[in-house]
Design an enzyme around this catalytic site. Structure first.
Site, PDB file in Angstrom:
ATOM      1  N   HIS A   1      34.945 -24.185 -55.081  1.00  0.00           N
ATOM      2  CA  HIS A   1      34.750 -24.000 -56.402  1.00  0.00           C
ATOM      3  C   HIS A   1      33.985 -25.334 -56.997  1.00  0.00           C
ATOM      4  O   HIS A   1      34.302 -26.442 -56.559  1.00  0.00           O
ATOM      5  CB  HIS A   1      35.571 -23.495 -57.347  1.00  0.00           C
ATOM      6  CG  HIS A   1      35.147 -23.304 -58.623  1.00  0.00           C
ATOM      7  ND1 HIS A   1      35.221 -24.010 -59.723  1.00  0.00           N
ATOM      8  CD2 HIS A   1      34.990 -21.881 -59.209  1.00  0.00           C
ATOM      9  CE1 HIS A   1      34.850 -23.231 -60.656  1.00  0.00           C
ATOM     10  NE2 HIS A   1      34.563 -22.133 -60.336  1.00  0.00           N
TER      11      HIS A   1
ATOM     12  N   SER B   1      39.643  -8.793 -49.692  1.00  0.00           N
ATOM     13  CA  SER B   1      39.051  -9.159 -50.855  1.00  0.00           C
ATOM     14  C   SER B   1      38.096  -8.142 -51.494  1.00  0.00           C
ATOM     15  O   SER B   1      37.696  -7.363 -50.817  1.00  0.00           O
ATOM     16  CB  SER B   1      37.984 -10.306 -50.182  1.00  0.00           C
ATOM     17  OG  SER B   1      36.937 -10.501 -51.062  1.00  0.00           O
TER      18      SER B   1
HETATM   19  C1  LIG Z   1      37.139 -19.042 -60.962  1.00  0.00           C
HETATM   20  C2  LIG Z   1      37.797 -19.935 -59.903  1.00  0.00           C
HETATM   21  C3  LIG Z   1      38.051 -21.155 -60.165  1.00  0.00           C
HETATM   22  C4  LIG Z   1      37.919 -21.816 -61.617  1.00  0.00           C
HETATM   23  O1  LIG Z   1      38.630 -21.060 -62.662  1.00  0.00           O
HETATM   24  P1  LIG Z   1      38.571 -21.569 -64.269  1.00  0.00           P
HETATM   25  O2  LIG Z   1      39.605 -20.417 -64.688  1.00  0.00           O
HETATM   26  O3  LIG Z   1      37.024 -20.932 -64.390  1.00  0.00           O
HETATM   27  O4  LIG Z   1      38.677 -22.703 -64.555  1.00  0.00           O
HETATM   28  C5  LIG Z   1      38.428 -22.211 -59.326  1.00  0.00           C
HETATM   29  N1  LIG Z   1      38.487 -21.546 -58.085  1.00  0.00           N
HETATM   30  C6  LIG Z   1      38.036 -20.394 -57.492  1.00  0.00           C
HETATM   31  C7  LIG Z   1      38.134 -19.964 -56.277  1.00  0.00           C
HETATM   32  C8  LIG Z   1      37.472 -19.577 -58.599  1.00  0.00           C
HETATM   33  O5  LIG Z   1      37.049 -18.372 -58.070  1.00  0.00           O
END
Ligand SMILES: *Cc1c(COP(=O)(O)O)cnc(C)c1O
Length: 380
Positions: free
Chosen positions: A130, A331
């Site tokens: 991410h 998934s």
């Molecule tokens: C959405 C997501 C995040 C971040 O989450 P937030 O709630 O937007 O801070 C981190 N890692 C992955 C794999 C995600 O899908």
């Protein structure tokens, strides 16, 4: 109650404000019907919790420590943490956690703990990680190396092994993706541990970023290894993605023994300042509690199965339209080639280079999939 709701709907506000609010609501209504590209469900109803919005609630501090700020929902927060511990094979005796503002905060907490425990540690994370993680690493001044990904989005285990070998003198901190953002791929935690064992590395830390899949894998028949039973040290799960919430939120869980080491080091300010945020949301624990308690484990099993079936249905429909689409095991993320900008915008679809996806969250219906594919056929 009805009076409160009427007030909330704005009967008492100024007409010009009301007009603005009505417009905004119309927009939300329209756009939420085209909401296929992000992993957030719109299926929830928290109206019974509305009266709590009339109090200045705040969950400041450690959820397990009594606070003089008593307008809190710490007890409910602890119950939610119990439920998540149950989902991830953690125990109240050995683990600790709190409700965060979302997945990013949970990931930051995990890497923070890891860096406190292994100050010389090197963080390894894959290309498919991410986008927020590179920011977290910069904030924490954590040494780090990006590892290649496999075509399905999993970390390239060979590249990980070679890279760790070169840096054998520093303890590895593995940032494992449990469901990548673009392709929903799950890094194999057991394979990662095998690599550590093969190289006789005994001191390492694994953090699991299970933003979406942390609320999917506990409810499928054959989950990939991802939780405390597979040896992770901490885990971050989003609350507003699969469970759903109009306010972003998440859960982070970690081993108590590690948290205690960090907590002690800040005891000089007179409290257990264990959480990243000081003042914390007291409403989101109520949302999560209400959703999980009212659906139950069986309810989530059914919801997740329906989402997986919908993902397979979408793939069938794409293929029938001669569009190549696929998904990783367990998934809900259906990957397909990047469509035209018109389609991206209309259906709020996120892209990364030539890759696009939809995510069959609980609110996604067949008619929307038909309509999307029709648009792709017509507009590219
Ligand atoms: C959405 C997501 C995040 C971040 O989450 P937030 O709630 O937007 O801070 C981190 N890692 C992955 C794999 C995600 O899908």
């Amino acid at each position: 109650m009805q009076k409160i709701k009427d007030q909330a709907l704005g009967q008492d506000t100024h007409p010009e404000l009301q007009q603005r609010l009505d417009q905004l609501l119309d927009m939300m209504n329209y756009e939420s019907d085209k909401f296929l590209g992000y992993p957030c469900t719109r299926d929830f109803d928290y109206s019974p919790l509305f009266p709590f919005l009339f109090y200045p609630v705040n969950n400041v501090g450690d959820p397990y420590v009594e606070s003089t700020f008593r307008l809190n929902t710490h007890d409910i927060e602890c119950e939610v943490l119990d439920l998540f511990m149950d989902f991830t094979h953690a125990t109240k005796e050995k683990h600790w956690g709190y409700i965060t503002n979302g997945g990013t905060e949970g990931n930051m907490y995990g890497i923070y703990l890891a860096r406190e425990i292994l100050p010389q540690g090197m963080v390894y994370f894959s290309e498919d990680t991410h986008y927020s993680v590179s920011k977290i690493l910069r904030l924490l001044h954590a040494r780090n190396i990006m590892i290649k990904s496999l075509p399905n989005g999993e970390i390239d285990y060979q590249d990980l092994k070679e890279t760790v070998r070169i840096h054998r003198d520093v303890p590895p901190i593995i940032f494992a993706n449990i469901g990548t953002t673009m392709k929903g791929a799950v890094d194999n935690v057991l394979k990662i541990k095998e690599i550590m064992e093969e190289m006789a590395i005994s001191s390492y830390y694994i953090h699991a970023d299970a933003a979406l899949s942390g609320m999917v894998l506990p409810f499928v028949d054959q989950p990939q290894p991802f939780d405390f039973s597979s040896g992770v040290d901490s885990i971050s799960i989003s609350g507003h993605k699969m469970i759903g919430s109009p306010i972003p939120c998440g859960v982070v869980l970690a081993k108590k023994s590690n948290v205690d080491r960090v907590a002690r080091s800040v005891e000089y300010i007179g409290t257990l300042d264990t959480t990243l945020s000081g003042s914390r949301n007291a409403i989101t624990p109520l949302f999560l509690w209400y959703a999980i308690k009212s659906q139950g484990r069986d309810g989530f099993r059914k919801i997740i199965q329906r989402c997986i079936d919908m993902a397979d249905y979408a793939i069938e429909q794409f293929e029938a339209a001669d569009i190549n689409a696929w998904r990783n095991r367990n998934s809900l993320t259906v990957v397909f080639p990047r469509p035209s900008d018109y389609v991206l915008k209309k259906w709020q679809i996120a892209v990364h280079h030539e890759v696009a996806h939809i995510i069959t969250m609980p609110h996604v219906e067949k008619r929307q999939i038909h309509s999307l594919i029709k648009d792709i056929k017509e507009f590219g």
